[in-house]
Each structure stands twice: as C-alpha cells, then as structure tokens.
Design an enzyme around this catalytic site. Structure first.
Site, PDB file in Angstrom:
ATOM      1  N   GLU A 125       0.663  -1.184   0.123  1.00 35.50           N
ATOM      2  CA  GLU A 125       0.037  -0.038  -0.080  1.00 35.50           C
ATOM      3  C   GLU A 125       0.483   1.524  -0.361  1.00 35.50           C
ATOM      4  O   GLU A 125       1.412   1.355   0.940  1.00 35.50           O
ATOM      5  CB  GLU A 125      -1.021   0.230   1.815  1.00 35.50           C
ATOM      6  N   ASP A 137     -10.016  -1.141  -2.224  1.00 34.17           N
ATOM      7  CA  ASP A 137      -8.807  -0.019  -0.821  1.00 34.17           C
ATOM      8  C   ASP A 137     -10.788   0.682  -0.660  1.00 34.17           C
ATOM      9  O   ASP A 137     -11.607   1.279  -1.085  1.00 34.17           O
ATOM     10  CB  ASP A 137      -7.870   0.946  -1.098  1.00 34.17           C
ATOM     11  N   PHE A 175     -17.726  -4.915  10.565  1.00 30.88           N
ATOM     12  CA  PHE A 175     -16.431  -5.011  10.998  1.00 30.88           C
ATOM     13  C   PHE A 175     -16.685  -3.283  10.822  1.00 30.88           C
ATOM     14  O   PHE A 175     -16.185  -2.363  10.568  1.00 30.88           O
ATOM     15  CB  PHE A 175     -16.363  -5.684   9.581  1.00 30.88           C
ATOM     16  N   TYR A 233     -15.027   0.719  11.718  1.00 30.68           N
ATOM     17  CA  TYR A 233     -15.449   1.631  11.674  1.00 30.68           C
ATOM     18  C   TYR A 233     -17.071   1.388  11.560  1.00 30.68           C
ATOM     19  O   TYR A 233     -17.606   1.957  12.167  1.00 30.68           O
ATOM     20  CB  TYR A 233     -14.742   2.880  11.318  1.00 30.68           C
TER      21      TYR A 233
HETATM   22  O1  LIG Z   1     -16.691   0.510   9.398  1.00 36.72           O
HETATM   23  C1  LIG Z   1     -16.112  -0.007   8.505  1.00 36.72           C
HETATM   24  N1  LIG Z   1     -17.429  -0.363   7.658  1.00 36.72           N
HETATM   25  C2  LIG Z   1     -15.831  -0.945   5.777  1.00 36.72           C
HETATM   26  O2  LIG Z   1     -17.558  -0.958   4.754  1.00 36.72           O
HETATM   27  C3  LIG Z   1     -15.396  -0.925   5.771  1.00 36.72           C
HETATM   28  N2  LIG Z   1     -14.252  -1.296   4.694  1.00 36.72           N
HETATM   29  C4  LIG Z   1     -13.095  -1.169   5.599  1.00 36.72           C
HETATM   30  N3  LIG Z   1     -13.133  -1.135   6.246  1.00 36.72           N
HETATM   31  C5  LIG Z   1     -11.867   0.211   7.007  1.00 36.72           C
HETATM   32  O3  LIG Z   1     -11.191   1.136   6.482  1.00 36.72           O
HETATM   33  C6  LIG Z   1      -9.560   0.632   6.840  1.00 36.72           C
HETATM   34  C7  LIG Z   1      -9.781  -0.213   5.254  1.00 36.72           C
HETATM   35  O4  LIG Z   1      -8.140  -0.578   4.981  1.00 36.72           O
HETATM   36  P1  LIG Z   1      -7.695  -1.489   3.626  1.00 36.72           P
HETATM   37  O5  LIG Z   1      -8.690  -0.811   2.842  1.00 36.72           O
HETATM   38  O6  LIG Z   1      -6.781  -0.648   3.406  1.00 36.72           O
HETATM   39  O7  LIG Z   1      -8.446  -2.620   4.193  1.00 36.72           O
HETATM   40  P2  LIG Z   1      -7.342  -3.924   4.909  1.00 36.72           P
HETATM   41  O8  LIG Z   1      -6.454  -3.079   6.090  1.00 36.72           O
HETATM   42  O9  LIG Z   1      -8.930  -4.195   6.679  1.00 36.72           O
HETATM   43  O10 LIG Z   1      -7.410  -5.136   4.296  1.00 36.72           O
HETATM   44  P3  LIG Z   1      -6.675  -5.261   3.132  1.00 36.72           P
HETATM   45  O11 LIG Z   1      -7.653  -5.229   1.791  1.00 36.72           O
HETATM   46  O12 LIG Z   1      -5.969  -3.990   3.131  1.00 36.72           O
HETATM   47  O13 LIG Z   1      -6.361  -5.994   2.775  1.00 36.72           O
HETATM   48  C8  LIG Z   1      -9.875  -0.695   8.008  1.00 36.72           C
HETATM   49  O14 LIG Z   1      -9.163   0.166   9.055  1.00 36.72           O
HETATM   50  C9  LIG Z   1     -10.674  -1.188   7.854  1.00 36.72           C
HETATM   51  O15 LIG Z   1     -11.599  -2.019   8.838  1.00 36.72           O
HETATM   52  C10 LIG Z   1     -13.833  -0.068   7.219  1.00 36.72           C
HETATM   53  N4  LIG Z   1     -15.068  -0.095   8.175  1.00 36.72           N
END
Ligand SMILES: O=c1[nH]c(=O)c2ncn([C@@H]3O[C@H](COP(=O)(O)OP(=O)(O)OP(=O)(O)O)[C@@H](O)[C@H]3O)c2[nH]1
Length: 210
Positions: free
Chosen positions: A32, A61, A168, A170
């Site tokens: 990232e 993302d 999950f 936020y």
């Molecule tokens: O309340 C929420 N509702 C959602 O629908 C949602 N989608 C993402 N998030 C949060 O925002 C960040 C994304 O980070 P992110 O895109 O880098 O993903 P990630 O690190 O969880 O996994 P990866 O896809 O990168 O492997 C992380 O803290 C996730 O928990 C959400 N929180």
C-alpha cells in the site's frame, strides 16, 4: 474465477453477498503506497496482485474520511484502527469536533491484463476515477503499464457512539440515516454502503465485459 484481493474477510463477505460465487478471496497483502487518495493505492495494488495471481483480480481499498479532520484517517484508516482503535477515533471526534460528518469511500480496482475499450464508460461517471481508469498513470512496477479499471463508492454519515455488532471496522460508530452500519445486515449495508455502491458499478460493467 475472479479473485477478491484482501486480507479482510469482512470485505469478502460483502462482495460475495453482491457478486455471489463468481468471486473468491485471494489473501494477498499487496504493497500500500502512501497517497492522499484511495485510487492510486488500489490501482497499484491491482497491478501487483495481477502479476502475482495471473488471473483477474479485484482490489478493494477503503477508508473513513472525517470532514473536520480534513479527511483523516482516510487512506490510513487501517493503521488508525490497528494503533488507536475505533473507540479512540470516535473519542477524538467527540473531543475535537462539533461537526461529526464523515464519509466512507471504497475504490475497487480491476485488472485482468487486457486493455479496456477507449470509449467513455456510461456506468463510471466519476471523472477523476475515469481518468485514472485509462491505465495511463505511471506504472512503477514495469515499463509497460497494465490497464486498471476503477470503481468508486461513497456513503455520507456521522460519527456516533458505538451501536450494533454486525459488520466490521468502524461500522459501529458510523451512522447513516438513523442506523449505524453495524446495526444493518449485509444486504442492508450493501444497499447503501460505499462498498455496495462500488460493487454495483463494477457488477454492471463486468457483465458487459464477459
Ligand atoms: O466500518 C467499516 N466499514 C467498512 O465497510 C469498511 N471497509 C473498510 N473499513 C476499514 O477501513 C480500513 C480499510 O483499510 P484497507 O482498505 O487497507 O483494508 P484492510 O487493511 O482491512 O484489508 P486489505 O484489503 O488492505 O487487505 C480498515 O480499518 C477497515 O476496517 C471499513 N470499516
């Protein structure tokens, strides 16, 4: 088979709710990059994931953008969740801001190694996203850029005291139209969420591409 590239099972659950068995998780931790926007992070991730998997990939993302903090935590949402924690982010908003407005954004980046039609896509109306979708931005992984198509979804709401135990991240502290995202089931959340909106755009486009 379309591989949904994420380490986060919550994202996959929601994607399968929308796209069904056509997708399976690829648990791949792509690099990232640091950027103020999600689009370049997702685009670069999709190229890296496609080179790794050698099959069609969809990178997701996402981030929470708090208006009064000029968008923080935004692209750093996962880092803020891991270090401060969701409850501390909520307390920070509570202590510092009268304006509790925030938005969730999701950018889906699709790459299958093939170029896309040059004609404007009627589904993808966001100019910024469409410009990035041409694959014309610099590909720092190889001299020959891999085309990437981007789809963005946004949901606007407010930061509130935690309620609900679904979803999950936020979800418990983000309220939309009187309910937090954690008080909704997957179908209800998808109908209004940043991810659901991006998935809808992607789904319509992907059917045409097949
Ligand atoms: O309340 C929420 N509702 C959602 O629908 C949602 N989608 C993402 N998030 C949060 O925002 C960040 C994304 O980070 P992110 O895109 O880098 O993903 P990630 O690190 O969880 O996994 P990866 O896809 O990168 O492997 C992380 O803290 C996730 O928990 C959400 N929180």
């Amino acid at each position: 088979m379309l591989r949904y590239v994420t380490t986060n099972p919550g994202k996959v659950r929601e994607a399968r709710e929308y796209l069904g068995d056509a997708v399976s998780q690829l648990d791949f931790d792509y690099t990232e990059i640091q950027a103020a926007d999600l689009a370049p992070i997702a685009a670069r991730g999709a190229r890296e994931a496609y080179r790794h998997a050698e099959e069609p990939v969809l990178v997701d993302d996402a981030g929470l953008f708090v208006r009064g903090f000029d968008g923080f935590p935004g692209p750093y949402s996962a880092y803020a969740e891991d270090t401060l924690g969701v409850e501390a982010v909520r307390r920070l908003v509570d202590a510092e801001l009268d304006d509790r407005r925030a938005e969730f954004r999701c950018v889906l980046a699709y790459c299958d190694g093939e170029p896309f039609a040059a004609t404007p896509d009627p589904v993808d109306r966001d100019d910024r996203v469409t410009a990035a979708a041409t694959g014309a931005e610099r590909d720092d992984q190889e001299t020959e850029p891999l085309p990437v198509k981007l789809f963005e979804g946004v949901v606007r709401g407010e930061i509130v005291e935690a309620r609900g135990d679904g979803g999950f991240g936020y979800d418990p502290i983000f309220e939309y139209d009187g309910a937090t995202l954690a008080e909704m089931d997957a179908a209800e959340k998808n109908a209004i969420s940043h991810r659901g909106r991006a998935l809808e755009k992607f789904g319509e486009w992907f059917v045409e591409r097949q």
